[in-house]
Write a protein that holds these residues in place. Structure first.
Motif, PDB file in Angstrom:
ATOM      1  N   SER A  69       0.863  -0.885  -0.031  1.00 23.98           N
ATOM      2  CA  SER A  69       0.243  -0.243   0.434  1.00 23.98           C
ATOM      3  C   SER A  69       0.906   1.211   0.284  1.00 23.98           C
ATOM      4  O   SER A  69       0.905   1.797  -0.680  1.00 23.98           O
ATOM      5  CB  SER A  69      -0.739   0.126   1.487  1.00 23.98           C
ATOM      6  N   GLU A  70       2.067   1.484   0.694  1.00 27.79           N
ATOM      7  CA  GLU A  70       2.249   2.042   0.844  1.00 27.79           C
ATOM      8  C   GLU A  70       3.381   2.403  -0.655  1.00 27.79           C
ATOM      9  O   GLU A  70       3.567   3.965  -0.624  1.00 27.79           O
ATOM     10  CB  GLU A  70       4.129   2.288   2.310  1.00 27.79           C
ATOM     11  N   TRP A  72       2.657   1.913  -3.259  1.00 26.77           N
ATOM     12  CA  TRP A  72       1.204   2.611  -4.477  1.00 26.77           C
ATOM     13  C   TRP A  72       1.386   3.667  -4.331  1.00 26.77           C
ATOM     14  O   TRP A  72       1.238   4.686  -4.949  1.00 26.77           O
ATOM     15  CB  TRP A  72       0.412   1.694  -4.191  1.00 26.77           C
ATOM     16  N   ARG A  73       0.850   3.840  -3.328  1.00 23.23           N
ATOM     17  CA  ARG A  73       0.478   5.638  -2.688  1.00 23.23           C
ATOM     18  C   ARG A  73       2.040   6.420  -3.195  1.00 23.23           C
ATOM     19  O   ARG A  73       2.037   7.464  -2.929  1.00 23.23           O
ATOM     20  CB  ARG A  73       0.428   5.996  -1.280  1.00 23.23           C
ATOM     21  N   VAL A  76       1.721   7.307  -6.617  1.00 29.50           N
ATOM     22  CA  VAL A  76       0.610   8.346  -6.303  1.00 29.50           C
ATOM     23  C   VAL A  76       1.563   9.520  -6.351  1.00 29.50           C
ATOM     24  O   VAL A  76       1.610  10.689  -6.864  1.00 29.50           O
ATOM     25  CB  VAL A  76      -0.422   8.218  -5.575  1.00 29.50           C
ATOM     26  N   ARG A  77       2.341   9.516  -5.069  1.00 30.57           N
ATOM     27  CA  ARG A  77       2.421  11.299  -5.146  1.00 30.57           C
ATOM     28  C   ARG A  77       3.873  11.356  -5.792  1.00 30.57           C
ATOM     29  O   ARG A  77       4.200  12.768  -6.212  1.00 30.57           O
ATOM     30  CB  ARG A  77       3.390  10.895  -3.168  1.00 30.57           C
ATOM     31  N   TYR A 108      -6.515   6.028  -1.790  1.00 31.29           N
ATOM     32  CA  TYR A 108      -5.135   6.597  -1.325  1.00 31.29           C
ATOM     33  C   TYR A 108      -5.301   6.855  -0.059  1.00 31.29           C
ATOM     34  O   TYR A 108      -4.550   6.285   0.942  1.00 31.29           O
ATOM     35  CB  TYR A 108      -5.375   8.224  -1.735  1.00 31.29           C
ATOM     36  N   SER A 111      -6.403   3.286   2.746  1.00 30.08           N
ATOM     37  CA  SER A 111      -5.264   2.451   2.033  1.00 30.08           C
ATOM     38  C   SER A 111      -4.341   3.016   3.521  1.00 30.08           C
ATOM     39  O   SER A 111      -3.433   2.046   3.838  1.00 30.08           O
ATOM     40  CB  SER A 111      -4.569   2.018   1.399  1.00 30.08           C
ATOM     41  N   ILE A 112      -4.202   3.953   4.391  1.00 33.27           N
ATOM     42  CA  ILE A 112      -3.387   4.701   5.096  1.00 33.27           C
ATOM     43  C   ILE A 112      -3.614   3.869   6.334  1.00 33.27           C
ATOM     44  O   ILE A 112      -5.632   3.563   6.608  1.00 33.27           O
ATOM     45  CB  ILE A 112      -3.987   6.696   5.567  1.00 33.27           C
TER      46      ILE A 112
END
Length: 445
Positions: A69-70, A72-73, A76-77, A108, A111-112
């Motif tokens: 998840s991290e 993938w984020r 995005v960033r 986003y 998933s945090i």
């Protein structure tokens, strides 16, 4: 039946992106992919779905899943801030962009991990807020994103847009879990909207007949209301059909958390969604509306309430004048999440000098009143069905989750809320009571 002096009711529903074949759904298949200039958004969304990004609140989340998840984020960033100027040239492009960007946003945010701050990067903030500003929609997922523009035909050659969709030939475009349950949940509502086109056609027929005001107008209005009651009962059956396609516990634990928005910033119990990059565009400001998708954002149901005069009456007594629809604050707020032309339709319906309820009251015609009451009672039965679904899919599982949390030494306070906020049980009972209150007692004839 004689004629009456009925105020002009001229209103063309087709002027508001309404099609009698599909209702508030677009008549043609919603765009499946943006042009190559915005391919990066499509690919990042595909990646989240393909990699089965997990909810941050998932119990027993493994280190590998957290890292995925991290990662993938971080992608995005790292995205560039793609321009949106050319999207403004096409409403279809804008709608697809809002669909894609809000799915990315909810992937986003949700998933945090539960106690980590929520900061949304400029690569997502700037295009999402710009697209939303063009569409006059909040920058968060709405009913328009996961229902109205989240379908395609099962049969590939229909995707060209040359065929009208049918209830049995639908599938979803996008989902968070990739499950048949999630598809079934969305599609049950898509089918309601699709069949709702016939209700809107009857609404148009009644408005037209009220404008002609000939000797047979009341008879035709009576017939239309009788047909409307039958179709609303069909909508009820379609809504209840979700029970055969989506498991309630799975929905509550695995699907619903993805859909929720956030409470107002003053609610200290809620982590704020911080949109980074606002200083890069002086035309943008921090969003005030971030509720999630909700069936309360359906223009079809609010349109029926307005047309039948349901929101004007509570337990048989008018709240204000017959021409003033007293919309609940929650329902009024949900209109902000509707496509702009659909909001305009509701506004025109409210301001129209014609009042169906006033017509029925003045006509003193037993058949017309019976037909009107039949339509209102059918809508009340639809409300009952909605309460059944909400109890089965949200209130019941929510109470079980609260008990589990209590047993684990945790607490969950307050009533179970919908994905767009609001005390569900209270809101739905209020809507049902308003509907019941619109029925004419027999003694009034």
């Amino acid at each position: 039946m004689g004629s009456l002096d009925i105020p002009s009711a001229v209103l063309n529903l087709r002027d508001f992106d309404i099609n009698f074949d599909t209702g508030f759904l677009p008549r043609q298949t919603p765009l499946l992919r943006l042009p190559s200039k915005w391919e990066a958004w499509e690919l990042i969304l595909e990646s989240a779905i393909h990699d089965r990004i997990k909810l941050g609140e998932t119990s027993g989340l493994s280190e590998e899943e957290r890292e995925k998840s991290e990662s993938w984020r971080n992608h995005v960033r790292a995205l560039p801030v793609l321009p949106t100027a050319e999207l403004k040239e096409s409403e279809v492009f804008l709608r697809r962009a809002h669909h894609v960007l809000t799915y990315i946003l909810h992937f986003y945010v949700h998933s945090i991990l539960p106690h980590d701050p929520i900061s949304i990067p400029p690569s997502l903030t700037l295009p999402l807020l710009r697209v939303s500003a063009e569409l006059l929609l909040p920058p968060t997922m709405s009913y328009s994103d996961d229902v109205l523009h989240n379908w395609k035909p099962k049969t590939p050659h229909f995707e060209s847009g040359g065929e009208v969709p049918t209830i049995d030939n639908l599938r979803c475009q996008t989902s968070f879990t990739g499950s048949a349950d999630e598809d079934g949940f969305y599609l049950s509502t898509v089918r309601v909207e699709l069949r709702g086109g016939a209700v809107l056609e009857l609404m148009q027929a009644i408005l037209n007949d009220a404008s002609t005001n000939d000797k047979l107008a009341l008879q035709r209005i009576t017939d239309s209301l009788t047909k409307m009651a039958v179709i609303i009962k069909e909508l009820r059956a379609l809504l209840l059909g979700v029970r055969e396609e989506c498991n309630p516990e799975y929905f509550f634990r695995e699907i619903r958390p993805w859909l929720v928005g956030t409470e107002p910033a003053e609610d200290s119990a809620t982590r704020p969604w911080v949109f980074e990059g606002l200083d890069q565009d002086p035309n943008l400001q921090a969003p005030a509306e971030l509720s999630g998708s909700s069936a309360a954002q359906s223009t079809l149901i609010q349109g029926l309430d307005t047309f039948l005069g349901v929101d004007t009456y509570t337990l048989g007594e008018p709240k204000e004048s017959p021409h003033h629809v007293n919309v609940s604050p929650f329902a009024q707020r949900m209109r902000l999440y509707m496509p702009r032309r659909h909001r305009e339709f509701l506004a025109q319906l409210v301001s129209n000098p014609f009042s169906l309820r006033e017509l029925v009251a003045n006509a003193k015609d037993a058949c017309l009143q019976e037909a009107y009451n039949g339509a209102v009672l059918a809508l009340k039965e639809f409300r009952d069905a909605h309460m059944i679904i909400v109890t089965l899919y949200i209130i019941g599982p929510g109470r079980r989750a609260a008990r589990e949390a209590a047993e684990a030494g945790l607490t969950r306070e307050g009533p179970v809320k919908g994905s767009a906020g609001g005390d569900l049980a209270r809101l739905l009972k209020d809507f049902r009571d308003r509907t019941t209150g619109a029925v004419f007692p027999e003694k009034k004839l």
